[in-house]
Design a protein around this motif. Structure first.
Motif, PDB file in Angstrom:
ATOM      1  N   TRP A 167       0.814  -1.218   0.000  1.00  0.00           N
ATOM      2  CA  TRP A 167       0.000   0.000   0.000  1.00  0.00           C
ATOM      3  C   TRP A 167       0.847   1.268   0.000  1.00  0.00           C
ATOM      4  N   GLN A 168       2.161   1.085  -0.039  1.00  0.00           N
ATOM      5  CA  GLN A 168       3.089   2.206  -0.124  1.00  0.00           C
ATOM      6  C   GLN A 168       4.186   1.795  -1.095  1.00  0.00           C
ATOM      7  N   VAL A 169       4.457   2.615  -2.095  1.00  0.00           N
ATOM      8  CA  VAL A 169       5.507   2.340  -3.067  1.00  0.00           C
ATOM      9  C   VAL A 169       6.317   3.621  -3.246  1.00  0.00           C
ATOM     10  N   ALA A 170       7.610   3.538  -2.978  1.00  0.00           N
ATOM     11  CA  ALA A 170       8.508   4.686  -3.141  1.00  0.00           C
ATOM     12  C   ALA A 170       7.926   5.935  -2.470  1.00  0.00           C
ATOM     13  N   SER A 171       7.478   5.796  -1.269  1.00  0.00           N
ATOM     14  CA  SER A 171       6.882   6.857  -0.433  1.00  0.00           C
ATOM     15  C   SER A 171       5.577   7.417  -0.999  1.00  0.00           C
ATOM     16  N   MET A 172       4.965   6.703  -1.936  1.00  0.00           N
ATOM     17  CA  MET A 172       3.684   7.140  -2.495  1.00  0.00           C
ATOM     18  C   MET A 172       2.577   6.201  -2.036  1.00  0.00           C
ATOM     19  N   THR A 173       1.415   6.767  -1.786  1.00  0.00           N
ATOM     20  CA  THR A 173       0.248   5.990  -1.415  1.00  0.00           C
ATOM     21  C   THR A 173      -0.252   5.213  -2.628  1.00  0.00           C
ATOM     22  N   VAL A 174      -0.616   3.961  -2.404  1.00  0.00           N
ATOM     23  CA  VAL A 174      -1.188   3.135  -3.468  1.00  0.00           C
ATOM     24  C   VAL A 174      -2.709   3.158  -3.329  1.00  0.00           C
ATOM     25  N   LEU A 175      -3.376   3.267  -4.457  1.00  0.00           N
ATOM     26  CA  LEU A 175      -4.836   3.255  -4.458  1.00  0.00           C
ATOM     27  C   LEU A 175      -5.323   2.370  -5.594  1.00  0.00           C
ATOM     28  N   GLU A 176      -6.562   1.948  -5.465  1.00  0.00           N
ATOM     29  CA  GLU A 176      -7.213   1.237  -6.561  1.00  0.00           C
ATOM     30  C   GLU A 176      -8.213   2.200  -7.188  1.00  0.00           C
ATOM     31  N   LEU A 177      -8.068   2.412  -8.476  1.00  0.00           N
ATOM     32  CA  LEU A 177      -8.960   3.283  -9.232  1.00  0.00           C
ATOM     33  C   LEU A 177      -9.855   2.410 -10.102  1.00  0.00           C
ATOM     34  N   VAL A 178     -11.159   2.627  -9.991  1.00  0.00           N
ATOM     35  CA  VAL A 178     -12.111   1.907 -10.837  1.00  0.00           C
ATOM     36  C   VAL A 178     -12.764   2.923 -11.763  1.00  0.00           C
ATOM     37  N   THR A 179     -12.528   2.736 -13.045  1.00  0.00           N
ATOM     38  CA  THR A 179     -13.133   3.588 -14.069  1.00  0.00           C
ATOM     39  C   THR A 179     -14.173   2.750 -14.809  1.00  0.00           C
ATOM     40  N   THR A 180     -14.936   3.420 -15.656  1.00  0.00           N
ATOM     41  CA  THR A 180     -15.880   2.720 -16.525  1.00  0.00           C
ATOM     42  C   THR A 180     -15.306   2.760 -17.932  1.00  0.00           C
ATOM     43  N   GLY A 181     -15.188   1.594 -18.550  1.00  0.00           N
ATOM     44  CA  GLY A 181     -14.636   1.513 -19.901  1.00  0.00           C
ATOM     45  C   GLY A 181     -15.380   2.437 -20.851  1.00  0.00           C
ATOM     46  N   ARG A 182     -14.632   3.250 -21.572  1.00  0.00           N
ATOM     47  CA  ARG A 182     -15.253   4.252 -22.440  1.00  0.00           C
ATOM     48  C   ARG A 182     -16.002   3.624 -23.607  1.00  0.00           C
ATOM     49  N   ARG A 183     -15.586   2.441 -24.037  1.00  0.00           N
ATOM     50  CA  ARG A 183     -16.284   1.763 -25.136  1.00  0.00           C
ATOM     51  C   ARG A 183     -17.145   0.615 -24.628  1.00  0.00           C
ATOM     52  N   SER A 184     -16.634  -0.116 -23.643  1.00  0.00           N
ATOM     53  CA  SER A 184     -17.337  -1.308 -23.168  1.00  0.00           C
ATOM     54  C   SER A 184     -18.398  -1.014 -22.119  1.00  0.00           C
ATOM     55  N   GLY A 185     -18.191   0.065 -21.345  1.00  0.00           N
ATOM     56  CA  GLY A 185     -19.102   0.346 -20.236  1.00  0.00           C
ATOM     57  C   GLY A 185     -18.869  -0.548 -19.036  1.00  0.00           C
ATOM     58  N   VAL A 186     -17.825  -1.362 -19.085  1.00  0.00           N
ATOM     59  CA  VAL A 186     -17.501  -2.318 -18.023  1.00  0.00           C
ATOM     60  C   VAL A 186     -16.556  -1.662 -17.012  1.00  0.00           C
ATOM     61  N   PRO A 187     -16.759  -1.904 -15.708  1.00  0.00           N
ATOM     62  CA  PRO A 187     -15.824  -1.357 -14.714  1.00  0.00           C
ATOM     63  C   PRO A 187     -14.419  -1.933 -14.917  1.00  0.00           C
ATOM     64  N   ARG A 188     -13.423  -1.068 -14.818  1.00  0.00           N
ATOM     65  CA  ARG A 188     -12.014  -1.455 -14.981  1.00  0.00           C
ATOM     66  C   ARG A 188     -11.242  -0.958 -13.765  1.00  0.00           C
ATOM     67  N   ALA A 189     -10.551  -1.859 -13.086  1.00  0.00           N
ATOM     68  CA  ALA A 189      -9.788  -1.505 -11.886  1.00  0.00           C
ATOM     69  C   ALA A 189      -8.295  -1.565 -12.177  1.00  0.00           C
ATOM     70  N   VAL A 190      -7.573  -0.596 -11.629  1.00  0.00           N
ATOM     71  CA  VAL A 190      -6.125  -0.541 -11.797  1.00  0.00           C
ATOM     72  C   VAL A 190      -5.515  -0.020 -10.501  1.00  0.00           C
ATOM     73  N   MET A 191      -4.350  -0.545 -10.160  1.00  0.00           N
ATOM     74  CA  MET A 191      -3.603  -0.076  -8.996  1.00  0.00           C
ATOM     75  C   MET A 191      -2.674   1.042  -9.448  1.00  0.00           C
ATOM     76  N   LEU A 192      -2.716   2.169  -8.737  1.00  0.00           N
ATOM     77  CA  LEU A 192      -1.907   3.329  -9.085  1.00  0.00           C
ATOM     78  C   LEU A 192      -1.287   3.928  -7.830  1.00  0.00           C
ATOM     79  N   THR A 193      -0.321   4.790  -8.027  1.00  0.00           N
ATOM     80  CA  THR A 193       0.253   5.522  -6.905  1.00  0.00           C
ATOM     81  C   THR A 193      -0.224   6.970  -6.953  1.00  0.00           C
ATOM     82  N   SER A 194      -0.277   7.563  -5.776  1.00  0.00           N
ATOM     83  CA  SER A 194      -0.619   8.970  -5.656  1.00  0.00           C
ATOM     84  C   SER A 194       0.529   9.649  -4.929  1.00  0.00           C
ATOM     85  N   PRO A 195       1.320  10.431  -5.652  1.00  0.00           N
ATOM     86  CA  PRO A 195       2.486  11.040  -5.028  1.00  0.00           C
ATOM     87  C   PRO A 195       2.167  12.164  -4.048  1.00  0.00           C
TER      88      PRO A 195
END
Length: 142
Positions: free
Chosen positions: A27-55
């Protein structure tokens, strides 16, 4: 730049680390907070989850970086939230919260980019690899 399959594999490996450690690691990478972002696919309309960092944060907004490792293409999650800014965000494994994504204005980008690079210097190297300006996205509570 990393192919899509490599990015998906890194995301899967990160999720595996979280699962195997029962959420104690990852949940911490290189002093950055890790979060899970769920977007809605722009073409599919399906939820898409990705792990990202927030500096960093800007007021009550989480800042995320659409770097894709310095690739000339925007990450798919960025294109999704650009078209559908209503997202769900889980910080450090907490419950998903509705948020609204907004691409930083030119003025905000100019103010925030040096702070982002100060937290994680590799973002500066990513910017040198590409001709596109790497977007910053602000995630604010809905």
């Amino acid at each position: 730049m990393p192919p899509d399959i490599a990015l998906k594999a890194m995301n899967a490996a990160h999720r595996t680390l979280l699962k195997l450690s029962c959420g104690r690691l990852g949940w911490q990478v290189a002093s950055m907070t890790v979060l899970e972002l769920v977007t809605t696919g722009r073409r599919s309309g399906v939820p898409r989850a990705v792990m990202l960092t927030s500096p960093l944060t800007d007021g009550d907004a989480l800042v995320i970086v659409a770097s894709r490792g310095g690739d000339d293409r925007h990450p798919a999650w960025f294109l999704n939230l650009r078209d559908r800014p209503e997202v769900q965000v889980s910080v450090r494994g907490g419950s998903h919260q509705p948020m609204v994504a907004r691409i930083a204005s030119a003025e905000e980008h100019a103010r925030l980019w040096p702070q982002v690079v100060k937290v994680y210097r590799s973002y500066a190297a990513y910017q040198k690899r590409t001709t596109r300006e790497i977007p910053l996205v602000l995630l604010s509570p809905a």
